[in-house]
Design a protein around this motif. Structure first.
Motif, PDB file in Angstrom:
ATOM      1  N   ALA A  58     -45.998  21.447  34.747  1.00 57.85           N
ATOM      2  CA  ALA A  58     -44.825  20.924  34.038  1.00 57.85           C
ATOM      3  C   ALA A  58     -44.003  19.951  34.885  1.00 57.85           C
ATOM      4  CB  ALA A  58     -43.945  22.090  33.574  1.00 57.85           C
ATOM      5  N   ASP A  59     -44.260  19.947  36.194  1.00 57.85           N
ATOM      6  CA  ASP A  59     -43.444  19.117  37.101  1.00 57.85           C
ATOM      7  C   ASP A  59     -44.152  17.842  37.550  1.00 57.85           C
ATOM      8  OD1 ASP A  59     -41.293  21.047  37.242  1.00 57.85           O
ATOM      9  OD2 ASP A  59     -42.674  22.281  38.397  1.00 57.85           O
ATOM     10  N   MET A  60     -45.374  17.642  37.089  1.00 63.45           N
ATOM     11  CA  MET A  60     -46.158  16.503  37.575  1.00 63.45           C
ATOM     12  C   MET A  60     -45.511  15.162  37.241  1.00 63.45           C
ATOM     13  SD  MET A  60     -50.055  17.722  36.913  1.00 63.45           S
ATOM     14  CE  MET A  60     -50.680  16.069  37.206  1.00 63.45           C
ATOM     15  N   GLN A  61     -44.973  15.045  36.040  1.00 58.19           N
ATOM     16  CA  GLN A  61     -44.440  13.756  35.619  1.00 58.19           C
ATOM     17  C   GLN A  61     -43.261  13.316  36.482  1.00 58.19           C
ATOM     18  OE1 GLN A  61     -46.167  11.829  33.575  1.00 58.19           O
ATOM     19  NE2 GLN A  61     -44.708  10.236  34.118  1.00 58.19           N
ATOM     20  N   ARG A  62     -42.311  14.222  36.701  1.00 58.35           N
ATOM     21  CA  ARG A  62     -41.154  13.808  37.507  1.00 58.35           C
ATOM     22  C   ARG A  62     -41.550  13.574  38.963  1.00 58.35           C
ATOM     23  NH1 ARG A  62     -37.075  19.008  38.057  1.00 58.35           N
ATOM     24  NH2 ARG A  62     -38.623  20.654  38.073  1.00 58.35           N
ATOM     25  N   CYS A  63     -42.535  14.338  39.455  1.00 56.00           N
ATOM     26  CA  CYS A  63     -42.997  14.101  40.829  1.00 56.00           C
ATOM     27  C   CYS A  63     -43.624  12.710  40.954  1.00 56.00           C
ATOM     28  CB  CYS A  63     -43.987  15.182  41.253  1.00 56.00           C
ATOM     29  SG  CYS A  63     -43.201  16.763  41.622  1.00 56.00           S
ATOM     30  N   LYS A  64     -44.410  12.326  39.963  1.00 58.56           N
ATOM     31  CA  LYS A  64     -45.000  10.982  39.976  1.00 58.56           C
ATOM     32  C   LYS A  64     -43.915   9.909  39.937  1.00 58.56           C
ATOM     33  CE  LYS A  64     -49.495  12.168  37.969  1.00 58.56           C
ATOM     34  NZ  LYS A  64     -50.364  12.134  36.779  1.00 58.56           N
ATOM     35  N   GLN A  65     -42.862  10.177  39.174  1.00 61.21           N
ATOM     36  CA  GLN A  65     -41.751   9.210  39.103  1.00 61.21           C
ATOM     37  C   GLN A  65     -41.049   9.083  40.449  1.00 61.21           C
ATOM     38  OE1 GLN A  65     -39.554  10.882  35.807  1.00 61.21           O
ATOM     39  NE2 GLN A  65     -40.742   9.756  34.272  1.00 61.21           N
ATOM     40  N   TRP A  66     -40.859  10.217  41.137  1.00 59.93           N
ATOM     41  CA  TRP A  66     -40.230  10.178  42.465  1.00 59.93           C
ATOM     42  C   TRP A  66     -41.111   9.435  43.466  1.00 59.93           C
ATOM     43  CZ3 TRP A  66     -38.978  16.046  41.911  1.00 59.93           C
ATOM     44  CH2 TRP A  66     -37.783  16.191  41.202  1.00 59.93           C
ATOM     45  N   VAL A  67     -42.414   9.655  43.380  1.00 56.53           N
ATOM     46  CA  VAL A  67     -43.346   8.955  44.279  1.00 56.53           C
ATOM     47  C   VAL A  67     -43.158   7.448  44.149  1.00 56.53           C
ATOM     48  CG1 VAL A  67     -45.793   8.400  44.618  1.00 56.53           C
ATOM     49  CG2 VAL A  67     -45.072  10.794  44.470  1.00 56.53           C
ATOM     50  N   GLN A  68     -43.001   6.976  42.921  1.00 58.08           N
ATOM     51  CA  GLN A  68     -42.772   5.543  42.687  1.00 58.08           C
ATOM     52  C   GLN A  68     -41.378   5.124  43.134  1.00 58.08           C
ATOM     53  OE1 GLN A  68     -43.889   5.006  38.457  1.00 58.08           O
ATOM     54  NE2 GLN A  68     -45.445   3.616  39.246  1.00 58.08           N
ATOM     55  N   ALA A  69     -40.374   5.909  42.721  1.00 62.17           N
ATOM     56  CA  ALA A  69     -38.976   5.533  42.995  1.00 62.17           C
ATOM     57  C   ALA A  69     -38.684   5.470  44.489  1.00 62.17           C
ATOM     58  CB  ALA A  69     -38.032   6.523  42.315  1.00 62.17           C
TER      59      ALA A  69
END
Length: 232
Positions: A58-69
């Protein structure tokens, strides 16, 4: 490359000791998720070429966003973990193409560059290494009824931290053997030890805490403030 180093950062747990609805690795420390602080340590380290982040589905999407940000371009994969930490690490190992691997807790953001380097150098010479600190307290071995059985010599006891460093092929073999035997260990080095790999201790710092309780978070805030990291 024979000296390439990858990292599996494990952040798939949903610990309850923090007493918050949010998982501890995503709580904010100086306005930034704890897991991002941890990733940044390895992102900026010259030895590290690849990072795999293992997290909850459930946390993969926000983690991917942080990786980019946060421009964490060494992160080659963000993947879902398994039911046990051991399964999560195994999945992470399979994503790496490096010769060496470090396994690190997502909630240990205070590991120092020099400690990472020392772990790698010791693993190269000894075969495998774990960061650890000498136990400060007297330890008692106690039975199920609370009666003291023995008092081990404190000089032989170390509290184990992360990173733990291995040849990737060695650790994968240890994981395969554990799976065949139905063995679940408390950390990666316990799997390595039972497969015959010599694991050597590297003395670390008591500051390299695992943030698991509200008190730990308070200490972490104090540590960051005292280092002046909020001004970076």
């Amino acid at each position: 490359m024979s000296n390439s180093v990858g990292v599996v950062i494990v952040a798939a747990g949903r610990g309850t000791r923090m007493g918050t609805a949010e998982s501890k690795q995503y709580l904010l420390l100086q306005g930034k998720p704890i897991i991002v602080h941890t990733l940044e340590v390895f992102q900026r380290h010259k030895l590290i070429s690849e990072i795999v982040l293992v997290t909850g589905e459930a946390d993969m999407q926000r983690c991917k966003q942080w990786v980019q940000a946060f421009k964490l371009d060494k992160v080659v994969a963000v993947i879902p973990g398994g039911t046990e930490r051991q399964h999560s690490v195994r999945r992470g190992l399979e994503e790496l193409k490096t010769h060496w691997v470090m396994v690190h807790d997502g909630v240990r953001p205070f590991v120092q560059d020099s400690e990472i380097e020392a772990c790698y150098e010791r693993a190269q010479s000894a075969g495998a290494s774990v960061l650890a600190v000498p136990v400060k307290d007297t330890i008692k071995q106690v039975d199920s009824e609370g009666k003291v059985l023995s008092t081990p010599d404190r000089r032989s006891l170390w509290a184990i931290q992360t990173p733990q460093t291995f040849r990737l092929s060695d650790l994968l073999s240890a994981y395969e053997q554990a799976e065949r035997d139905g063995f679940v260990g408390t950390d990666d080095s316990s799997l390595a030890e039972r497969s015959g790999i010599t694991v050597s201790v590297v003395e670390g710092s008591y500051m390299n805490i695992k943030i698991t309780t509200p008190e730990d978070l308070d200490f972490a805030e104090f540590t960051v403030r005292s280092r002046g990291e909020e001004h970076r």
